[in-house]
Design a protein around this motif. Structure first.
Motif, PDB file in Angstrom:
ATOM      1  N   ASP A 117      12.215-112.651 -42.869  1.00 45.84           N
ATOM      2  CA  ASP A 117      11.949-112.019 -41.581  1.00 45.84           C
ATOM      3  C   ASP A 117      12.534-112.842 -40.439  1.00 45.84           C
ATOM      4  O   ASP A 117      13.183-112.299 -39.539  1.00 45.84           O
ATOM      5  CB  ASP A 117      10.435-111.849 -41.412  1.00 45.84           C
ATOM      6  CG  ASP A 117      10.085-110.850 -40.335  1.00 45.84           C
ATOM      7  OD1 ASP A 117      10.540-109.690 -40.431  1.00 45.84           O
ATOM      8  OD2 ASP A 117       9.353-111.223 -39.401  1.00 45.84           O
ATOM      9  N   VAL A 118      12.326-114.145 -40.482  1.00 51.33           N
ATOM     10  CA  VAL A 118      12.897-115.026 -39.457  1.00 51.33           C
ATOM     11  C   VAL A 118      14.421-114.935 -39.491  1.00 51.33           C
ATOM     12  O   VAL A 118      15.073-114.860 -38.449  1.00 51.33           O
ATOM     13  CB  VAL A 118      12.429-116.485 -39.657  1.00 51.33           C
ATOM     14  CG1 VAL A 118      13.228-117.453 -38.791  1.00 51.33           C
ATOM     15  CG2 VAL A 118      10.940-116.597 -39.363  1.00 51.33           C
ATOM     16  N   PHE A 119      14.996-114.916 -40.696  1.00 53.15           N
ATOM     17  CA  PHE A 119      16.450-114.830 -40.815  1.00 53.15           C
ATOM     18  C   PHE A 119      16.987-113.571 -40.132  1.00 53.15           C
ATOM     19  O   PHE A 119      17.889-113.641 -39.309  1.00 53.15           O
ATOM     20  CB  PHE A 119      16.883-114.847 -42.289  1.00 53.15           C
ATOM     21  CG  PHE A 119      18.370-114.693 -42.459  1.00 53.15           C
ATOM     22  CD1 PHE A 119      19.201-115.787 -42.362  1.00 53.15           C
ATOM     23  CD2 PHE A 119      18.943-113.447 -42.673  1.00 53.15           C
ATOM     24  CE1 PHE A 119      20.576-115.655 -42.492  1.00 53.15           C
ATOM     25  CE2 PHE A 119      20.305-113.300 -42.806  1.00 53.15           C
ATOM     26  CZ  PHE A 119      21.123-114.413 -42.716  1.00 53.15           C
ATOM     27  N   PHE A 120      16.442-112.416 -40.475  1.00 52.28           N
ATOM     28  CA  PHE A 120      16.970-111.159 -39.940  1.00 52.28           C
ATOM     29  C   PHE A 120      16.654-110.957 -38.462  1.00 52.28           C
ATOM     30  O   PHE A 120      17.447-110.354 -37.739  1.00 52.28           O
ATOM     31  CB  PHE A 120      16.460-109.964 -40.752  1.00 52.28           C
ATOM     32  CG  PHE A 120      17.260-109.723 -41.993  1.00 52.28           C
ATOM     33  CD1 PHE A 120      18.479-109.072 -41.945  1.00 52.28           C
ATOM     34  CD2 PHE A 120      16.805-110.170 -43.221  1.00 52.28           C
ATOM     35  CE1 PHE A 120      19.233-108.862 -43.087  1.00 52.28           C
ATOM     36  CE2 PHE A 120      17.544-109.968 -44.375  1.00 52.28           C
ATOM     37  CZ  PHE A 120      18.763-109.318 -44.306  1.00 52.28           C
ATOM     38  N   ASN A 121      15.516-111.444 -37.990  1.00 50.06           N
ATOM     39  CA  ASN A 121      15.129-111.218 -36.604  1.00 50.06           C
ATOM     40  C   ASN A 121      15.598-112.284 -35.621  1.00 50.06           C
ATOM     41  O   ASN A 121      15.718-112.008 -34.431  1.00 50.06           O
ATOM     42  CB  ASN A 121      13.598-111.079 -36.488  1.00 50.06           C
ATOM     43  CG  ASN A 121      13.120-109.790 -37.094  1.00 50.06           C
ATOM     44  OD1 ASN A 121      13.732-108.739 -36.918  1.00 50.06           O
ATOM     45  ND2 ASN A 121      12.026-109.849 -37.825  1.00 50.06           N
TER      46      ASN A 121
END
Length: 88
Positions: free
Chosen positions: A78-82
């Motif tokens: 989630d951190v990667f994509f956002n």
């Protein structure tokens, strides 16, 4: 099993640099992690698999995580994509 959709915000999509970062990220987890775009699903264990999806800015992809550390993996993905994808 955890499944979540993401819209690719980076105008360049997922090119070589973020694909490499994503593979490095998912290799930290024991869970199986796959990426789905349209009707094609790939395992996130190879940069070539990711590049073969030809993901561009604005595309919607689904990430499916299944395994013993899926909650931690889902949080990291989630951190990667956002947050990280648009800066790579």
């Amino acid at each position: 099993m955890i499944s979540k959709e993401y819209t690719i915000l980076a105008p360049e999509g997922i090119h070589a640099r973020p694909a490499t970062a994503l593979v490095r990220l998912v290799k930290k987890f024991k869970s199986g992690i796959s990426l789905k775009k349209d009707d094609k699903t790939i395992q996130l264990n190879s940069m070539l698999n990711i590049l073969a999806l030809s993901t561009k800015g604005g595309d919607v992809v689904s990430v499916v995580i299944d395994g013993e550390d899926e909650i931690e993996a889902a949080s990291a993905v989630d951190v990667f994509f956002n947050e990280q994808l648009s800066t790579l």
